[in-house]
Design an enzyme around this catalytic site. Structure first.
Site, PDB file in Angstrom:
ATOM      1  N   HIS A 268      25.812  18.892 -15.958  1.00  0.00           N
ATOM      2  CA  HIS A 268      24.616  19.581 -15.760  1.00  0.00           C
ATOM      3  C   HIS A 268      23.668  18.822 -14.715  1.00  0.00           C
ATOM      4  O   HIS A 268      23.940  18.325 -13.923  1.00  0.00           O
ATOM      5  CB  HIS A 268      23.926  20.202 -16.966  1.00  0.00           C
ATOM      6  CG  HIS A 268      23.003  21.301 -16.725  1.00  0.00           C
ATOM      7  ND1 HIS A 268      22.733  22.119 -15.717  1.00  0.00           N
ATOM      8  CD2 HIS A 268      22.068  21.964 -17.712  1.00  0.00           C
ATOM      9  CE1 HIS A 268      21.929  22.891 -15.956  1.00  0.00           C
ATOM     10  NE2 HIS A 268      21.631  22.817 -17.248  1.00  0.00           N
ATOM     11  N   HIS A 307      31.011  24.776  -9.244  1.00  0.00           N
ATOM     12  CA  HIS A 307      30.076  25.393  -9.844  1.00  0.00           C
ATOM     13  C   HIS A 307      30.473  26.593 -10.722  1.00  0.00           C
ATOM     14  O   HIS A 307      31.179  27.326 -10.150  1.00  0.00           O
ATOM     15  CB  HIS A 307      29.017  26.035  -8.913  1.00  0.00           C
ATOM     16  CG  HIS A 307      27.503  26.364  -9.638  1.00  0.00           C
ATOM     17  ND1 HIS A 307      27.062  27.349 -10.429  1.00  0.00           N
ATOM     18  CD2 HIS A 307      26.403  25.271  -9.760  1.00  0.00           C
ATOM     19  CE1 HIS A 307      25.701  27.243 -10.692  1.00  0.00           C
ATOM     20  NE2 HIS A 307      25.384  26.100 -10.518  1.00  0.00           N
ATOM     21  N   ASP A 363      23.476  19.387  -6.404  1.00  0.00           N
ATOM     22  CA  ASP A 363      23.501  17.919  -6.893  1.00  0.00           C
ATOM     23  C   ASP A 363      24.086  16.937  -5.843  1.00  0.00           C
ATOM     24  O   ASP A 363      23.808  15.773  -5.991  1.00  0.00           O
ATOM     25  CB  ASP A 363      23.920  17.639  -8.293  1.00  0.00           C
ATOM     26  CG  ASP A 363      22.965  18.145  -9.215  1.00  0.00           C
ATOM     27  OD1 ASP A 363      22.031  17.950  -9.150  1.00  0.00           O
ATOM     28  OD2 ASP A 363      23.720  18.880 -10.384  1.00  0.00           O
TER      29      ASP A 363
HETATM   30  N1  CMC Z   1      36.335  18.070  -9.152  1.00  0.00           N
HETATM   31  C1  CMC Z   1      37.641  18.535  -9.291  1.00  0.00           C
HETATM   32  N2  CMC Z   1      38.085  19.641  -9.740  1.00  0.00           N
HETATM   33  C2  CMC Z   1      37.115  20.593  -9.960  1.00  0.00           C
HETATM   34  C3  CMC Z   1      35.911  20.226 -10.199  1.00  0.00           C
HETATM   35  C4  CMC Z   1      35.223  19.090  -9.488  1.00  0.00           C
HETATM   36  N3  CMC Z   1      34.203  18.901  -9.402  1.00  0.00           N
HETATM   37  N4  CMC Z   1      35.119  21.483 -10.832  1.00  0.00           N
HETATM   38  C5  CMC Z   1      36.160  22.178 -11.069  1.00  0.00           C
HETATM   39  N5  CMC Z   1      37.336  21.754 -10.748  1.00  0.00           N
HETATM   40  C6  CMC Z   1      38.642  22.280 -11.041  1.00  0.00           C
HETATM   41  C7  CMC Z   1      38.984  22.290 -12.591  1.00  0.00           C
HETATM   42  O1  CMC Z   1      39.990  21.061 -12.688  1.00  0.00           O
HETATM   43  C8  CMC Z   1      39.892  23.275 -12.663  1.00  0.00           C
HETATM   44  O2  CMC Z   1      41.159  23.349 -11.999  1.00  0.00           O
HETATM   45  P1  CMC Z   1      42.420  23.914 -12.564  1.00  0.00           P
HETATM   46  O3  CMC Z   1      42.414  25.525 -12.586  1.00  0.00           O
HETATM   47  O4  CMC Z   1      43.486  23.291 -11.944  1.00  0.00           O
HETATM   48  O5  CMC Z   1      42.526  23.493 -14.190  1.00  0.00           O
HETATM   49  C9  CMC Z   1      38.968  24.463 -11.717  1.00  0.00           C
HETATM   50  O6  CMC Z   1      38.529  23.653 -10.786  1.00  0.00           O
HETATM   51  C10 CMC Z   1      38.066  25.272 -12.519  1.00  0.00           C
HETATM   52  O7  CMC Z   1      37.211  24.266 -13.045  1.00  0.00           O
HETATM   53  P2  CMC Z   1      36.379  24.737 -14.542  1.00  0.00           P
HETATM   54  O8  CMC Z   1      36.082  23.285 -15.328  1.00  0.00           O
HETATM   55  O9  CMC Z   1      37.169  25.705 -15.067  1.00  0.00           O
HETATM   56  O10 CMC Z   1      35.124  25.339 -13.854  1.00  0.00           O
HETATM   57  P3  CMC Z   1      33.808  25.518 -14.588  1.00  0.00           P
HETATM   58  O11 CMC Z   1      33.018  26.655 -14.179  1.00  0.00           O
HETATM   59  O12 CMC Z   1      34.061  25.514 -16.251  1.00  0.00           O
HETATM   60  O13 CMC Z   1      32.899  24.069 -14.407  1.00  0.00           O
HETATM   61  C11 CMC Z   1      31.491  22.789 -13.302  1.00  0.00           C
HETATM   62  C12 CMC Z   1      31.963  24.124 -13.553  1.00  0.00           C
HETATM   63  C13 CMC Z   1      30.008  22.691 -12.343  1.00  0.00           C
HETATM   64  C14 CMC Z   1      31.177  22.021 -14.940  1.00  0.00           C
HETATM   65  C15 CMC Z   1      32.484  21.828 -12.498  1.00  0.00           C
HETATM   66  O14 CMC Z   1      32.764  22.374 -11.641  1.00  0.00           O
HETATM   67  C16 CMC Z   1      32.167  20.719 -12.742  1.00  0.00           C
HETATM   68  O15 CMC Z   1      32.506  19.698 -13.512  1.00  0.00           O
HETATM   69  N6  CMC Z   1      31.637  19.891 -11.473  1.00  0.00           N
HETATM   70  C17 CMC Z   1      31.386  18.402 -11.402  1.00  0.00           C
HETATM   71  C18 CMC Z   1      29.854  18.362 -12.198  1.00  0.00           C
HETATM   72  C19 CMC Z   1      28.741  19.082 -11.396  1.00  0.00           C
HETATM   73  O16 CMC Z   1      28.555  18.624 -10.124  1.00  0.00           O
HETATM   74  N7  CMC Z   1      27.801  19.547 -12.038  1.00  0.00           N
HETATM   75  C20 CMC Z   1      26.542  20.052 -11.496  1.00  0.00           C
HETATM   76  C21 CMC Z   1      26.762  21.614 -11.400  1.00  0.00           C
HETATM   77  S1  CMC Z   1      25.269  22.265 -10.266  1.00  0.00           S
HETATM   78  C22 CMC Z   1      23.828  21.523 -11.098  1.00  0.00           C
HETATM   79  C23 CMC Z   1      23.614  22.549 -12.366  1.00  0.00           C
HETATM   80  O17 CMC Z   1      23.779  23.653 -12.554  1.00  0.00           O
HETATM   81  O18 CMC Z   1      23.682  21.630 -13.472  1.00  0.00           O
END
Ligand code: CMC
Length: 429
Positions: A268, A307, A363
């Protein structure tokens, strides 16, 4: 069959149910009518991480993640970033309308009036260890604020609620600046209300007895705009925590301490810090393909990408990219920007990221700006918290006035042992 209804047939019983649809939503409690017999608890929906659950209705922030649209109270984020100020946006989020000149002046005066913190709080901050993470200090200090302002508990009194809003918005930059001064072992600079909200923050962090000290207006404006971009984002993790704690009628200082704790995590608000560490680890453009390979192999996540809501370019990231260029003209080019730009270019052409609709988020570039402005990496989430504070408060106010809201209390699907008898220690294997 009525329009705007959903018909569900339970194949276990062959009974058909009809539920009304309002705002594209069914009432989750309606599902409980679906039972196999009268002793059955009824159907629930299973939704870890609340990916498809609306926990409230809100008039504050509209996000269309597919189209990459973000609006506060109906105003597009691009217009607010270009024309408004952070305190004006805070007013808009909290009260629902842009202020007129008189209301804005009164609002700014009230917030800046509350920038001084109780000396006990300043002393408490001195007791944190020299290398304490500023986010830990911020969380602890906001929580401690509730002990100094017990009137904050009077949450059903609109006059008291108003005061806590001025108070929290006023004091947060001071606490943030003091966490930094504590870390660098320098005396605190007390607030100066002749400066703007953001200038005052920079001054309190930065001032070192220079004869003709002045905050650089371009940097202050950039920081102010970054705060606008962070000010609210609907029911994100930290805002949901603010609402969850608020739903038990805890005071807003305690609720905000919880929200800040949720923001601390690297998925986050800690992501901007993680992006900087990632770019530093990548070190040079030549290392990007190898890094991307590790991400695609599932060994790493590309921080600042992806996201839960945006499945398109985050509109905030687009604005931040422009701010980064302006700030770097003042501070000098940061080599990490070149790595970030190249990383983004490669990722946006790669099928792994395209198929998962992963784009840079807010970010990805903010950390580069913060670093160029001289903020240490571990202050980044603190800056995010300052930006998000008006959103937390607006959402808290909305919650308190919402007659539909009850104490937050999700259900669970129990998958553990059913009843069994206690076994004495001697009889256990
Ligand atoms: N790098 C590589 N792969 C990713 C990433 C990433 N940053 N984010 C998602 N994926 C992949 C994930 O491995 C999954 O692949 P598969 O379907 O093959 O298993 C797919 O994309 C869907 O991911 P998810 O984890 O189910 O997506 P989510 O909606 O639960 O997570 C997130 C959203 C923001 C936590 C995630 O994208 C992430 O960890 N990003 C990196 C951390 C980040 O930049 N966070 C800041 C978010 S914006 C500021 C805020 O609002 O806090």
């Amino acid at each position: 069959m009525k329009e705007n209804t959903l018909t569900i047939t339970d194949n276990r019983t062959n009974i058909t149910y009809e539920f009304s649809i309002e705002n594209n939503t069914i009432n989750a409690l309606d599902l409980r009518q679906i039972k196999v017999d009268k002793d059955d608890f009824g159907i629930m929906s299973y939704d870890p991480g609340y990916t498809n659950t609306a926990a409230c209705s809100s008039k504050i922030t509209f996000v269309d993640g597919d189209k990459g649209v973000l609006m506060y109270r109906g105003y597009p984020i691009e217009q607010l970033a270009e024309h408004s100020t952070f305190l004006e946006v805070a007013y808009l989020l909290i009260y629902g309308e842009l202020p007129n000149k008189e209301s804005l002046e009164h609002w700014e005066e009230r917030v800046m009036h509350h920038t001084y913190i109780h000396e006990n709080l300043a002393k408490l901050m001195q007791t944190f260890r020299y290398d304490a993470h500023p986010m830990g200090m911020l969380i602890g200090t906001i929580a401690a604020m509730s002990t100094l302002h017990p009137d904050a508990k009077d949450i059903h009194n609109p006059v008291s609620r108003q005061k806590q809003i001025w108070r929290l918005l006023g004091k947060l930059p001071t606490v943030a600046a003091f966490t930094y001064r504590r870390r660098i072992g320098r005396p605190y600079n007390y607030p100066d209300s002749s400066l703007s909200y953001t200038e005052n923050l920079i001054y309190m962090m930065d001032y070192m007895n220079q004869g003709n000290y002045q905050v650089n207006p371009i940097l202050a404006k950039a920081l102010d705009t970054l705060f606008i971009l962070h000010a609210d984002h609907g029911q994100n993790c930290s805002t949901s925590v603010m609402r969850n704690i608020g739903s038990s009628y805890a005071d807003p200082c305690s609720a905000m301490a919880g929200a800040a704790a949720a923001l601390y995590g690297p998925l986050h608000g800690g992501a901007n810090e993680a992006v900087l560490r990632m770019l530093t680890e990548i070190d040079k453009v030549d290392n990007i393909p190898g890094y991307i390979k590790q991400v695609k192999d599932g060994k790493l996540r590309l921080m600042g990408f992806g996201h839960r809501v945006y499945k398109n370019y985050d509109p905030r990231a687009r604005i931040i990219k422009d701010i980064a260029e302006k700030v770097l003209e003042v501070t000098g080019r940061n080599p990490l920007l070149d790595i970030a730009l190249e990383l983004e270019r490669i990722a946006l052409e790669d099928d792994y990221f395209i198929s998962r609709r992963l784009y840079p988020n807010v970010d990805f570039y903010s950390g580069i700006i913060y670093q160029a402005m001289g903020f240490p990496v571990d202050m980044f989430p603190v800056l995010f918290a300052l930006g998000r504070a008006p959103g937390w408060l607006a959402q808290w106010l909305e919650l308190i006035d919402d007659t539909d809201q009850r104490i937050a209390r999700p259900r669970q699907v129990y998958t553990g042992q059913m009843k069994r008898n206690y076994v004495s220690l001697e009889q256990r294997n």
